[in-house]
Design a protein around this motif. Structure first.
Motif, PDB file in Angstrom:
ATOM      1  N   THR A   1      62.561  56.613  68.362  1.00  9.08           N
ATOM      2  CA  THR A   1      61.713  57.462  69.206  1.00  9.08           C
ATOM      3  C   THR A   1      61.002  58.523  68.385  1.00  9.08           C
ATOM      4  O   THR A   1      59.796  58.750  68.549  1.00  9.08           O
ATOM      5  CB  THR A   1      62.573  58.146  70.296  1.00  9.08           C
ATOM      6  N   THR A   2      61.740  59.175  67.491  1.00 11.32           N
ATOM      7  CA  THR A   2      61.146  60.197  66.620  1.00 11.32           C
ATOM      8  C   THR A   2      60.076  59.581  65.721  1.00 11.32           C
ATOM      9  O   THR A   2      59.011  60.181  65.509  1.00 11.32           O
ATOM     10  CB  THR A   2      62.240  60.855  65.751  1.00 11.32           C
ATOM     11  N   ALA A   3      60.354  58.382  65.210  1.00  5.17           N
ATOM     12  CA  ALA A   3      59.386  57.702  64.339  1.00  5.17           C
ATOM     13  C   ALA A   3      58.097  57.382  65.094  1.00  5.17           C
ATOM     14  O   ALA A   3      56.994  57.534  64.557  1.00  5.17           O
ATOM     15  CB  ALA A   3      60.009  56.425  63.784  1.00  5.17           C
ATOM     16  N   ILE A   4      58.226  56.958  66.348  1.00  9.60           N
ATOM     17  CA  ILE A   4      57.048  56.643  67.171  1.00  9.60           C
ATOM     18  C   ILE A   4      56.222  57.900  67.423  1.00  9.60           C
ATOM     19  O   ILE A   4      54.985  57.891  67.330  1.00  9.60           O
ATOM     20  CB  ILE A   4      57.482  56.015  68.514  1.00  9.60           C
ATOM     21  N   GLN A   5      56.913  59.006  67.734  1.00 12.78           N
ATOM     22  CA  GLN A   5      56.220  60.248  68.064  1.00 12.78           C
ATOM     23  C   GLN A   5      55.512  60.859  66.858  1.00 12.78           C
ATOM     24  O   GLN A   5      54.541  61.601  67.018  1.00 12.78           O
ATOM     25  CB  GLN A   5      57.225  61.248  68.646  1.00 12.78           C
ATOM     26  N   THR A   6      55.975  60.568  65.656  1.00 12.55           N
ATOM     27  CA  THR A   6      55.386  61.155  64.447  1.00 12.55           C
ATOM     28  C   THR A   6      54.524  60.165  63.664  1.00 12.55           C
ATOM     29  O   THR A   6      54.010  60.507  62.610  1.00 12.55           O
ATOM     30  CB  THR A   6      56.492  61.694  63.520  1.00 12.55           C
ATOM     31  N   ASP A   7      54.358  58.945  64.188  1.00 14.11           N
ATOM     32  CA  ASP A   7      53.586  57.917  63.484  1.00 14.11           C
ATOM     33  C   ASP A   7      52.093  58.045  63.799  1.00 14.11           C
ATOM     34  O   ASP A   7      51.686  57.972  64.952  1.00 14.11           O
ATOM     35  CB  ASP A   7      54.091  56.528  63.886  1.00 14.11           C
ATOM     36  N   ASP A   8      51.281  58.248  62.765  1.00 15.81           N
ATOM     37  CA  ASP A   8      49.830  58.414  62.949  1.00 15.81           C
ATOM     38  C   ASP A   8      49.113  57.087  63.153  1.00 15.81           C
ATOM     39  O   ASP A   8      47.970  57.056  63.628  1.00 15.81           O
ATOM     40  CB  ASP A   8      49.222  59.123  61.735  1.00 15.81           C
ATOM     41  N   LYS A   9      49.749  55.978  62.806  1.00 15.49           N
ATOM     42  CA  LYS A   9      49.086  54.677  62.868  1.00 15.49           C
ATOM     43  C   LYS A   9      49.353  53.946  64.181  1.00 15.49           C
ATOM     44  O   LYS A   9      48.869  52.826  64.379  1.00 15.49           O
ATOM     45  CB  LYS A   9      49.551  53.806  61.698  1.00 15.49           C
ATOM     46  N   ASN A  10      50.136  54.573  65.063  1.00 16.00           N
ATOM     47  CA  ASN A  10      50.441  53.990  66.378  1.00 16.00           C
ATOM     48  C   ASN A  10      51.036  52.588  66.282  1.00 16.00           C
ATOM     49  O   ASN A  10      50.669  51.680  67.035  1.00 16.00           O
ATOM     50  CB  ASN A  10      49.175  53.953  67.256  1.00 16.00           C
ATOM     51  N   ARG A  11      51.952  52.424  65.330  1.00 13.07           N
ATOM     52  CA  ARG A  11      52.633  51.134  65.206  1.00 13.07           C
ATOM     53  C   ARG A  11      53.724  51.012  66.271  1.00 13.07           C
ATOM     54  O   ARG A  11      54.204  51.999  66.800  1.00 13.07           O
ATOM     55  CB  ARG A  11      53.242  50.998  63.809  1.00 13.07           C
ATOM     56  N   GLY A  12      54.105  49.809  66.566  1.00 15.93           N
ATOM     57  CA  GLY A  12      55.098  49.569  67.600  1.00 15.93           C
ATOM     58  C   GLY A  12      56.509  49.883  67.152  1.00 15.93           C
ATOM     59  O   GLY A  12      56.786  50.097  65.955  1.00 15.93           O
ATOM     60  N   ALA A  13      57.429  49.873  68.127  1.00 14.91           N
ATOM     61  CA  ALA A  13      58.820  50.212  67.845  1.00 14.91           C
ATOM     62  C   ALA A  13      59.463  49.238  66.863  1.00 14.91           C
ATOM     63  O   ALA A  13      60.196  49.642  65.954  1.00 14.91           O
ATOM     64  CB  ALA A  13      59.616  50.238  69.149  1.00 14.91           C
ATOM     65  N   PHE A  14      59.179  47.933  67.027  1.00 17.26           N
ATOM     66  CA  PHE A  14      59.813  46.934  66.165  1.00 17.26           C
ATOM     67  C   PHE A  14      59.314  47.034  64.724  1.00 17.26           C
ATOM     68  O   PHE A  14      60.075  46.813  63.777  1.00 17.26           O
ATOM     69  CB  PHE A  14      59.562  45.534  66.725  1.00 17.26           C
ATOM     70  N   VAL A  15      58.040  47.361  64.560  1.00 17.74           N
ATOM     71  CA  VAL A  15      57.490  47.539  63.208  1.00 17.74           C
ATOM     72  C   VAL A  15      58.144  48.732  62.526  1.00 17.74           C
ATOM     73  O   VAL A  15      58.531  48.665  61.349  1.00 17.74           O
ATOM     74  CB  VAL A  15      55.957  47.748  63.269  1.00 17.74           C
ATOM     75  N   LEU A  16      58.298  49.825  63.257  1.00 16.19           N
ATOM     76  CA  LEU A  16      58.919  51.023  62.698  1.00 16.19           C
ATOM     77  C   LEU A  16      60.395  50.792  62.395  1.00 16.19           C
ATOM     78  O   LEU A  16      60.921  51.291  61.392  1.00 16.19           O
ATOM     79  CB  LEU A  16      58.757  52.194  63.673  1.00 16.19           C
ATOM     80  N   MET A  17      61.079  50.027  63.259  1.00 17.44           N
ATOM     81  CA  MET A  17      62.480  49.690  62.996  1.00 17.44           C
ATOM     82  C   MET A  17      62.605  48.887  61.702  1.00 17.44           C
ATOM     83  O   MET A  17      63.510  49.126  60.883  1.00 17.44           O
ATOM     84  CB  MET A  17      63.057  48.882  64.166  1.00 17.44           C
ATOM     85  N   ALA A  18      61.691  47.936  61.510  1.00 23.74           N
ATOM     86  CA  ALA A  18      61.707  47.118  60.290  1.00 23.74           C
ATOM     87  C   ALA A  18      61.455  47.985  59.058  1.00 23.74           C
ATOM     88  O   ALA A  18      62.086  47.782  58.003  1.00 23.74           O
ATOM     89  CB  ALA A  18      60.650  46.012  60.388  1.00 23.74           C
TER      90      ALA A  18
END
Length: 252
Positions: free
Chosen positions: A71-88
Motif C-alpha cells: 500500500t505504501t509503495a502504491i501511494q508513493t509510486d510516481d509511475k502508477n504501477r500496479g500492486a503485483f508489479v510493485l510486489m515483484a
C-alpha cells in the motif's frame, strides 16, 4: 489530477485494514478463551488484557505487514504501477525481508490497539456491572449484557483517544526519523528523537500534528466498535435462538 490522488492505494489499504481487524479479533478471542481455560479466571484484569492484546496484534503482522508495505509503495509510486508489479520489485530488490521492514517498531506500536481494546473492554465491564446492580436494585432479572450502538460508539471514541495520546509521541518520532534521516548510516534512535522533540518544543513538540490523527482514528475506531458490538448481538441471537427452541431431553 482531481481527487484521484487522495484515493491512491485505497483498495489495498481497505484489504489491509479489514484483514488486520478480523485477524486481531480472531486472535484476541482465541487467546482470551485459552487464558480462561488455563487459569479458570473469567474476570480478566487490565494487565492480562493488555498482554493478550499485544499478542493478538503481533499475530496478524505476518499477513498484514506485506499488504501495508505494498500500500505504501502504491501511494508513493510516481509511475502508477500496479500492486503485483510493485510486489515483484520489492521481492527482487530486497527479498521477503523487504515486506517486513520496520517490524521492530511494532514492539511499541502494538501497544496502541492493545491499549484501545483494553480500555474498551474494562470500561464496558464497569458499565455492564453498574447496569446489573441497578437492575437488581429495581428487582429486574433480565439484564442486557451488550452495549447500545450509541454506548459502543462513544466508548470506542474514548478508548481510541486514550490509546493515541499514550502512543503518539513514539509514532511521531518514528515518522520524523524516517523523513529526516532516511537511509543515513548514522541516525538517532526513536527514544533519542523523542527527547530531541521534547527539548525543542516541549510537550507540544511531542504532540504536534495529533489533530488529524485523532480525527481519522477516533471516528474509525468508534464506528468499528459500534459495528462489532451490533454484529455480536446478531450472532448471539442466531446461536441462542435454536438452542432456546430445542426441547429439553425427556420433555414431552
Amino acid at each position: 489530477g482531481g481527487i484521484t490522488p487522495f484515493y491512491s492505494g485505497v483498495v489495498t489499504s481497505a484489504i489491509q485494514s479489514a484483514t488486520e481487524k478480523a485477524l486481531y479479533f480472531f486472535a484476541y478471542t482465541f487467546l482470551k478463551n485459552g487464558y480462561v481455560d488455563i487459569t479458570g479466571i473469567n474476570n480478566i484484569g487490565t494487565a492480562s488484557n493488555l498482554v493478550l492484546g499485544c499478542m493478538a496484534e503481533w499475530a496478524h503482522l505476518p499477513v498484514t505487514l506485506p499488504i501495508d508495505c505494498v500500500t505504501t509503495a502504491i501511494q508513493t509510486d510516481d509511475k502508477n504501477r500496479g500492486a503485483f508489479v510493485l510486489m515483484a520489485n520489492i521481492l527482487s530488490e530486497k527479498g521477503i525481508g523487504g515486506f517486513y521492514k520496520g517490524i521492530q517498531a511494532y514492539t511499541v506500536l502494538c501497544l496502541k490497539p492493545a491499549i484501545q481494546y483494553t480500555v474498551y473492554e474494562q470500561v464496558k465491564k464497569i458499565v455492564i456491572t453498574a447496569r446489573r446492580v441497578q437492575a437488581k436494585t429495581h428487582g429486574q432479572r433480565d439484564v442486557d449484557d451488550t452495549l447500545s450502538a450509541a454506548e459502543a460508539f462513544f466508548l470506542g471514541m474514548v478508548a481510541r483517544i486514550v490509546a493515541t495520546m499514550l502512543t503518539y509521541p513514539y509514532l511521531r518520532a518514528k515518522v520524523m526519523l524516517q523523513s529526516t534521516y532516511g537511509n543515513a548510516k548514522v541516525k538517532p534512535t526513536i527514544p533519542q528523537m523523542i527527547v530531541e522533540q521534547f527539548s525543542h518544543g516541549g510537550v507540544w513538540g511531542l504532540y504536534q500534528g495529533i489533530g488529524p490523527e485523532l480525527t481519522r482514528g477516533v471516528f474509525s475506531a468508534a464506528l468499528m466498535m459500534m459495528v462489532k458490538e451490533r454484529i455480536g448481538v446478531v450472532v448471539r441471537a442466531l446461536i441462542d435462538g435454536p438452542a432456546r427452541e430445542r426441547p429439553m431431553p425427556g420433555a414431552e
